[in-house]
Design a protein around this motif. Sequence first.
Motif, mmCIF file in Angstrom:
data_model
loop_
_atom_site.group_PDB
_atom_site.id
_atom_site.type_symbol
_atom_site.label_atom_id
_atom_site.label_comp_id
_atom_site.label_asym_id
_atom_site.label_seq_id
_atom_site.Cartn_x
_atom_site.Cartn_y
_atom_site.Cartn_z
ATOM 1 N N ASP A 31 0.251 4.197 0.111
ATOM 2 C CA ASP A 31 -0.217 5.282 0.986
ATOM 3 C C ASP A 31 0.128 5.039 2.458
ATOM 4 O O ASP A 31 -0.030 5.932 3.288
ATOM 5 C CB ASP A 31 -1.741 5.439 0.881
ATOM 6 C CG ASP A 31 -2.143 5.996 -0.473
ATOM 7 O OD1 ASP A 31 -1.289 6.658 -1.111
ATOM 8 O OD2 ASP A 31 -3.279 5.765 -0.900
ATOM 9 N N CYS A 65 -2.140 4.193 11.243
ATOM 10 C CA CYS A 65 -1.848 3.039 12.102
ATOM 11 C C CYS A 65 -2.815 1.881 11.892
ATOM 12 O O CYS A 65 -2.470 0.725 12.165
ATOM 13 C CB CYS A 65 -1.803 3.456 13.566
ATOM 14 S SG CYS A 65 -3.368 4.083 14.199
ATOM 15 N N GLY A 66 -4.030 2.173 11.377
ATOM 16 C CA GLY A 66 -4.994 1.108 11.124
ATOM 17 C C GLY A 66 -4.542 0.140 10.053
ATOM 18 O O GLY A 66 -5.057 -0.973 9.948
ATOM 19 N N SER A 67 -3.575 0.544 9.238
ATOM 20 C CA SER A 67 -3.116 -0.334 8.151
ATOM 21 C C SER A 67 -2.089 -1.356 8.611
ATOM 22 O O SER A 67 -1.799 -2.308 7.892
ATOM 23 C CB SER A 67 -2.495 0.505 7.027
ATOM 24 O OG SER A 67 -3.450 1.375 6.478
ATOM 25 N N ASP A 108 0.849 -1.202 0.000
ATOM 26 C CA ASP A 108 0.000 0.000 0.000
ATOM 27 C C ASP A 108 0.883 1.250 0.000
ATOM 28 O O ASP A 108 1.421 1.639 1.037
ATOM 29 C CB ASP A 108 -0.889 -0.027 1.264
ATOM 30 C CG ASP A 108 -1.806 1.189 1.346
ATOM 31 O OD1 ASP A 108 -1.806 1.995 0.398
ATOM 32 O OD2 ASP A 108 -2.518 1.310 2.362
ATOM 33 N N SER A 145 -6.268 7.584 6.576
ATOM 34 C CA SER A 145 -6.158 6.497 5.613
ATOM 35 C C SER A 145 -4.672 6.219 5.355
ATOM 36 O O SER A 145 -3.914 7.129 5.038
ATOM 37 C CB SER A 145 -6.862 6.931 4.329
ATOM 38 O OG SER A 145 -6.714 5.954 3.358
ATOM 39 N N GLY A 146 -4.259 4.968 5.542
ATOM 40 C CA GLY A 146 -2.834 4.645 5.415
ATOM 41 C C GLY A 146 -2.080 4.856 6.716
ATOM 42 O O GLY A 146 -0.855 4.783 6.741
#
Lengths: 112, 238
Positions: free
Chosen positions: B164, B199-201, B162, B196-197
């Motif tokens: 991003d 810590c959730g990723s 990813d 978006s991109g």
Amino acid sequence: MSERSLIVLQRLTAMVLAPCVIAHVAVIAIAFRDGLTAGEILGRVQDNVGWAAFYALFVIAAAVHAPIGLRSVLVEWGALPRRMVDIVMAAFAVLLLITGLRAVFAVVWGAP
Amino acid sequence: MTDTIPVRVWRGGDAGAFQTFDVALRDNQTVLDIVTDIQRRQDPTLSYRFACRVGVCGSCAMTVNGVPRWTCRTHVAKVAAEGVLTLEPLRNLPRLKDLAVDMTPFFDKWQKAGGTFEGRKTRDDAVDPVKPGSRARKAADAAIECINCAVCYAACDVVDWDPDYLGPAALNRVWTLVNDRRHARRSDTLDKAAQSGGCGSCHSQGACMRHCPVGLSPTESIAGLKRALLFSLLGGRL
């Protein structure tokens, strides 16, 4: 919905799902040790509001949790643009919710 | 006669090829010594980056036998067990030439992640004491010694998948800031960490932690950010 909300929702639903999965698997293991038939199982869970509430919560948590995780996988491994992934995953969440709740309703109170 | 080791070095940018040099082996030789030896004795056109040579500046990271490492503190004897060295530029960053990558995307993401301190006091106010033993300070201490070498960024599969994704180093920096009680915009910083991109990723695969040359755990820092986001619920910030 903001990314921040999604992260928090995924964690909260994970906390709900963990005990639900354990209870689900444990009940299956115990119930099937005596070789229960489908008819016997239905006899026990029909009109059982507690069972319905447990599985309704399970379905709602799964319908929120799974699409958020799958969304990350699709963003990383899929070819769809982010916006499209969000739309597809929102639809997937609704599909899980409707089919899941419908199944719970049908088992407890008969087919709608 | 001196023993030599064959060293396969990536030459060129994206379109390039390996060139093999035979380099004399010496005691306590580092991978950076090898690269310098090639440039000085065999091919002065070889491009690579270094500054301090003692593991402080974070500029000499490369891919050594497939693993991202700081080359100035990596002994040849420890990584060339098979008797061959293969040197490539860091993964996940645009290749400039030979062993040098363009670090711009890496540092741009530090900015994008919002790792900028903002105080709430002026020079006329008294200094805000930070207790060294406090929980927040200990959490910041555990993450603060990053040397910006981008080894974690090169090791991270999510960065690869990813483009991003902000990456372990930038989010690790944000974690130190979230734990700085003098920082005025903690909630905004958490918001940015959750973009978006953000810590959730992170999938907590731990490649950053495994390869960090100074022994930090960005994985733990990112888990801390996720936890802080959850606890921020209590403050009604969802």
